[in-house]
Scaffold this active site. Structure first.
Site, PDB file in Angstrom:
ATOM      1  N   GLU A 450       6.024  -1.148  -2.154  1.00 36.08           N
ATOM      2  CA  GLU A 450       6.072  -2.341  -3.023  1.00 36.08           C
ATOM      3  C   GLU A 450       4.749  -2.560  -3.758  1.00 36.08           C
ATOM      4  O   GLU A 450       4.364  -3.695  -4.041  1.00 36.08           O
ATOM      5  CB  GLU A 450       6.413  -3.603  -2.207  1.00 36.08           C
ATOM      6  CG  GLU A 450       7.740  -3.574  -1.499  1.00 36.08           C
ATOM      7  CD  GLU A 450       8.912  -3.356  -2.431  1.00 36.08           C
ATOM      8  OE1 GLU A 450       8.778  -3.581  -3.638  1.00 36.08           O
ATOM      9  OE2 GLU A 450       9.962  -2.922  -1.925  1.00 36.08           O
TER      10      GLU A 450
HETATM   11  C1  LIG Z   1       8.807   5.060   3.287  1.00 33.07           C
HETATM   12  C2  LIG Z   1       8.721   4.759   1.827  1.00 33.07           C
HETATM   13  C3  LIG Z   1       9.729   4.025   1.217  1.00 33.07           C
HETATM   14  C4  LIG Z   1       9.678   3.748  -0.142  1.00 33.07           C
HETATM   15  N1  LIG Z   1      10.740   3.083  -0.757  1.00 33.07           N
HETATM   16  C5  LIG Z   1      10.772   3.023  -2.117  1.00 33.07           C
HETATM   17  C6  LIG Z   1      11.955   2.555  -2.798  1.00 33.07           C
HETATM   18  O1  LIG Z   1      12.933   2.129  -2.173  1.00 33.07           O
HETATM   19  N2  LIG Z   1      11.968   2.592  -4.147  1.00 33.07           N
HETATM   20  C7  LIG Z   1      10.912   3.060  -4.881  1.00 33.07           C
HETATM   21  O2  LIG Z   1      11.011   3.102  -6.099  1.00 33.07           O
HETATM   22  N3  LIG Z   1       9.782   3.508  -4.268  1.00 33.07           N
HETATM   23  C8  LIG Z   1       9.689   3.496  -2.908  1.00 33.07           C
HETATM   24  N4  LIG Z   1       8.568   3.969  -2.280  1.00 33.07           N
HETATM   25  C9  LIG Z   1       7.424   4.364  -3.084  1.00 33.07           C
HETATM   26  C10 LIG Z   1       6.231   3.416  -2.922  1.00 33.07           C
HETATM   27  O3  LIG Z   1       6.481   2.191  -3.544  1.00 33.07           O
HETATM   28  C11 LIG Z   1       4.999   4.147  -3.462  1.00 33.07           C
HETATM   29  O4  LIG Z   1       4.689   5.149  -2.514  1.00 33.07           O
HETATM   30  C12 LIG Z   1       3.806   3.239  -3.688  1.00 33.07           C
HETATM   31  O5  LIG Z   1       4.073   2.323  -4.715  1.00 33.07           O
HETATM   32  C13 LIG Z   1       2.538   4.025  -4.031  1.00 33.07           C
HETATM   33  O6  LIG Z   1       2.781   5.016  -4.977  1.00 33.07           O
HETATM   34  P1  LIG Z   1       2.317   6.520  -4.688  1.00 33.07           P
HETATM   35  O7  LIG Z   1       2.801   6.889  -3.329  1.00 33.07           O
HETATM   36  O8  LIG Z   1       2.749   7.378  -5.800  1.00 33.07           O
HETATM   37  O9  LIG Z   1       0.751   6.449  -4.620  1.00 33.07           O
HETATM   38  P2  LIG Z   1      -0.255   6.661  -5.864  1.00 33.07           P
HETATM   39  O10 LIG Z   1       0.218   5.842  -7.014  1.00 33.07           O
HETATM   40  O11 LIG Z   1      -0.467   8.098  -6.079  1.00 33.07           O
HETATM   41  O12 LIG Z   1      -1.579   5.996  -5.285  1.00 33.07           O
HETATM   42  C14 LIG Z   1      -2.497   6.684  -4.428  1.00 33.07           C
HETATM   43  C15 LIG Z   1      -3.703   5.780  -4.129  1.00 33.07           C
HETATM   44  O13 LIG Z   1      -4.377   5.476  -5.357  1.00 33.07           O
HETATM   45  C16 LIG Z   1      -4.463   4.079  -5.540  1.00 33.07           C
HETATM   46  N5  LIG Z   1      -4.283   3.775  -6.967  1.00 33.07           N
HETATM   47  C17 LIG Z   1      -3.361   4.278  -7.806  1.00 33.07           C
HETATM   48  N6  LIG Z   1      -3.488   3.746  -9.019  1.00 33.07           N
HETATM   49  C18 LIG Z   1      -4.522   2.877  -8.954  1.00 33.07           C
HETATM   50  C19 LIG Z   1      -5.155   1.986  -9.880  1.00 33.07           C
HETATM   51  N7  LIG Z   1      -4.714   1.868 -11.135  1.00 33.07           N
HETATM   52  N8  LIG Z   1      -6.184   1.231  -9.446  1.00 33.07           N
HETATM   53  C20 LIG Z   1      -6.621   1.311  -8.162  1.00 33.07           C
HETATM   54  N9  LIG Z   1      -6.064   2.128  -7.244  1.00 33.07           N
HETATM   55  C21 LIG Z   1      -5.029   2.894  -7.641  1.00 33.07           C
HETATM   56  C22 LIG Z   1      -3.350   3.469  -4.696  1.00 33.07           C
HETATM   57  O14 LIG Z   1      -3.637   2.130  -4.296  1.00 33.07           O
HETATM   58  C23 LIG Z   1      -3.310   4.442  -3.517  1.00 33.07           C
HETATM   59  O15 LIG Z   1      -4.260   4.064  -2.561  1.00 33.07           O
HETATM   60  C24 LIG Z   1       8.580   4.201  -0.908  1.00 33.07           C
HETATM   61  C25 LIG Z   1       7.559   4.932  -0.280  1.00 33.07           C
HETATM   62  C26 LIG Z   1       7.622   5.227   1.049  1.00 33.07           C
HETATM   63  C27 LIG Z   1       6.540   6.060   1.668  1.00 33.07           C
END
Ligand SMILES: Cc1cc2nc3c(=O)[nH]c(=O)nc-3n(C[C@H](O)[C@H](O)[C@H](O)COP(=O)(O)OP(=O)(O)OC[C@H]3O[C@@H](n4cnc5c(N)ncnc54)[C@H](O)[C@@H]3O)c2cc1C
Length: 601
Positions: A450
């Site tokens: 989220e």
């Molecule tokens: C078990 C699980 C269930 C999930 N369920 C859903 C779902 O139902 N629907 C859905 O759509 N998604 C879902 N997700 C996805 C989830 O919302 C994302 O994993 C999350 O939003 C983070 O995105 P990412 O994993 O690509 O991390 P990234 O975007 O790659 O981020 C990596 C790190 O960089 C930091 N970062 C990235 N951009 C910035 C910025 N601009 N400024 C500062 N820091 C930054 C982040 O805070 C994080 O620490 C789920 C994920 C998991 C693991």
């Protein structure tokens, strides 16, 4: 053996004595929901999850789910529990009566329902929580044929809902998604693309799954401004014919809609919550809301899910605390340093040790402070619906500002609490047999999904506190300052009111610093955002504890109220002082991070 009891007494205290929940939502269309009815709902839900959900939590963790040939099979125990929840109407409490719901105040669903559900089985609770979110967006923004066909089955939980945002290359940065939506002549769209990490994207708990998918219609604006929201069902209505939904029958047969699941992730926790790779191959979808307005609509759902995620932190923190406490009463090691408390036993129980008490009280006091803030937020969610702008506007502003704090601060604390409670139990805490290690694994995702907690902090510092030239912050500062003034000369309140006053003043100064410096140097704001969010969370909990103390001082001598006073004292002496360190970190600016030579990482 894990145990849990619903913290109903705490809710009774909060909703009646601290906030007057029923009075606060008078005239908002909840006339049937007096306190007796609400407490009956709370008791019924607490009994249901204790009897039906709690026993399957560990089973789900151990058995997990099975992925085979594009299908996900859930543990039988989960299917039975879910079916019972639908039959007994537990997933329809807040949905509208015209869709088969009960129309209960949101404060029940968003607060008590969410906490009890996540405490007893987080893997299962996320399914109805997501479905409720999909239902609400659809009921609010869908065209009438879409609402007529889908809202009823979503409202009751007979069909499930998902939110499909994330793609392999687009997580936090949704502006770069590549799922596309090509218009058909009949008004529908062909949706094509791959979404990952989709919670409950595929399963056999319901007859149909309704996906809300973010996609871009070719030729639209770049970035998030070109994103639209589509409803894409797993199974199409049998006779969807010309794309209108007027001729449908409820026979779903096997009219699959080009929606397939190509895998479910192996995860640290939540083993019985599918996390799916979903492929959409020219799947038929209907636009929800206006074209290119997908992000604001999805944010409506995400904001609800962010509050729900905050409640996961609290729910898991609460069950971890209850089990660590039970353990500490039975576990005998060492002696009280001031002399044996149980001289006839080989050792005293570990509750005699100050350090164990510290760990338990950090857990209990943070849980109870968060619960108070959650109760207030729940009331505000209902007040947002008021026709009176003097009620709805402050409520909206406060909810907007509290949402990232509830999401980030509650889940940070929930993870810390689960870890601390494991520590209370020593080696047993690390072993599966005693359950707390599962809570620790399950709750960890709440800091990530989220929108990560880092992103919540940026949302708070960069947007929510500055919105409307600081309007949201003023909605908080007015009642907070009044409270501090009213209690300025109250000697008994001084131990709570003085630190609250310092904290509130500190928050205003730090906010000015963040916003002022942040305008000249965006790194300043971004570098301090996480500490600022925690600072802000602490001030809100301090306000809650001071309000609680005010009430409890009038009922000294009664055990429940005396315990609350002792908790308030613990908060102000042992937790709140961390704001001093947070302020120092924020003031140090971005230098320590940004001047660090990149090559030396
Ligand atoms: C078990 C699980 C269930 C999930 N369920 C859903 C779902 O139902 N629907 C859905 O759509 N998604 C879902 N997700 C996805 C989830 O919302 C994302 O994993 C999350 O939003 C983070 O995105 P990412 O994993 O690509 O991390 P990234 O975007 O790659 O981020 C990596 C790190 O960089 C930091 N970062 C990235 N951009 C910035 C910025 N601009 N400024 C500062 N820091 C930054 C982040 O805070 C994080 O620490 C789920 C994920 C998991 C693991």
């Amino acid at each position: 053996m894990v145990d849990w009891d619903p913290p109903s007494r705490d809710y009774e205290f909060l909703f009646n004595e601290v906030f007057d929940a029923v009075g606060s939502i008078e005239g908002l269309g909840f006339d049937d929901f007096d306190w007796d009815f609400l407490s009956m709902l709370m008791e019924g839900w607490g009994t249901h999850v204790k009897e039906v959900w709690l026993p399957i939590n560990e089973i789900g963790d151990r058995k997990g789910l099975r992925f085979e040939d594009g299908k996900i099979s859930m543990p039988e125990e989960f299917k039975d529990a879910y079916k019972r929840g639908v039959e007994e109407g537990w997933f329809a409490t807040s949905s509208k009566p015209e869709h088969g719901g009960m129309g209960a105040p949101t404060l029940f669903q968003a607060v008590t329902w969410a906490e009890f559900g996540t405490s007893t089985c987080m893997s299962l609770s996320v399914l109805p929580a997501l479905t409720t979110g999909v239902y609400e967006v659809l009921a609010e923004h869908g065209v009438s044929e879409l609402v007529d066909y889908y809202a009823g089955n979503l409202a009751t939980g007979e069909w499930a809902g998902t939110m499909c945002l994330t793609e392999p290359h687009a997580g936090t940065d949704l502006g770069i998604i590549s799922t596309r939506a090509d218009p058909n002549e009949d008004g529908t769209y062909r949706i094509s693309g791959t979404k990952i990490f989709i919670t409950y994207g595929e399963h056999d708990m319901t007859d149909n799954i309704v996906h809300l998918v973010l996609a871009k219609v070719p030729g639209g604006p770049e970035g998030t401004k070109g994103i639209s929201l589509f409803l894409v069902p797993k199974y199409l209505p049998k006779q969807w014919g010309d794309g209108s939904l007027s001729e449908i029958t409820h026979d779903l047969s096997d009219s699959v809609n080009g929606v397939s699941c190509s895998g479910s992730e192996e995860k640290m926790g939540l083993h019985a919550s599918p996390t799916c790779v979903m492929n959409f191959d020219e799947s038929v979808g209907w636009l929800v809301g206006p074209l290119h307005e997908g992000m604001p609509l999805m944010f409506e759902m995400m904001n609800r899910e962010r509050l729900a995620t905050g409640m996961m932190g609290l729910g898991l923190g609460e069950i971890a605390y209850q089990n660590a406490l039970n353990w500490s009463k039975d576990r005998r090691q060492g002696r009280d340093l001031k002399g044996a408390r149980s001289p006839n036993e080989a050792a005293d129980n570990i509750l005699v040790h100050p350090d164990v008490r510290r760990m338990l009280l950090e857990s209990k006091v943070n849980n109870e402070g968060c619960r108070a803030l959650a109760a207030w937020t729940g009331i505000l969610l209902d007040q947002m619906r008021s026709d009176d702008p003097d009620v709805s506007e402050p409520a909206e502003g406060l909810v907007a500002m509290f949402t990232p704090i509830v999401k980030a601060h509650f889940t940070d604390l929930g993870c810390e609490t689960a870890s601390t409670c494991m520590q209370v139990m020593g080696g047993a805490g690390y072993c599966s047999e005693y359950g707390v290690e599962q809570f620790y694994r399950d709750v960890r995702i709440s800091k990530i999904w989220e929108g990560t907690n880092g992103i919540q902090a940026l949302d708070l510092a960069g947007r929510k506190v500055t919105q409307g030239f600081g309007r949201n912050l003023r909605y908080l500062m007015w009642p907070l300052t009044d409270f501090i003034e009213e209690n300025r000369d109250d000697e008994e309140m001084a131990e709570f009111n003085r630190p609250l006053h310092q904290g509130a003043r500190g928050l205003q100064q730090i906010t000015l610093l963040m916003v002022g410096e942040g305008m000249a140097d965006p790194h300043f704001l971004a570098a301090g955002a996480t500490d600022y969010c925690r600072y802000f969370g602490n001030v809100l909990l301090a306000y809650m504890w001071a309000r609680i103390a005010k009430i409890c001082l009038k009922r000294k001598g009664e055990p429940f109220y005396d315990a609350k006073l002792a908790s308030a004292r613990f908060f102000f002496n042992r937790i709140f002082p961390e704001t001093l360190g947070l302020a120092a970190k924020i003031q140090s600016g971005p230098g320590p991070m940004m001047e660090y030579p990149e090559a030396m990482f």
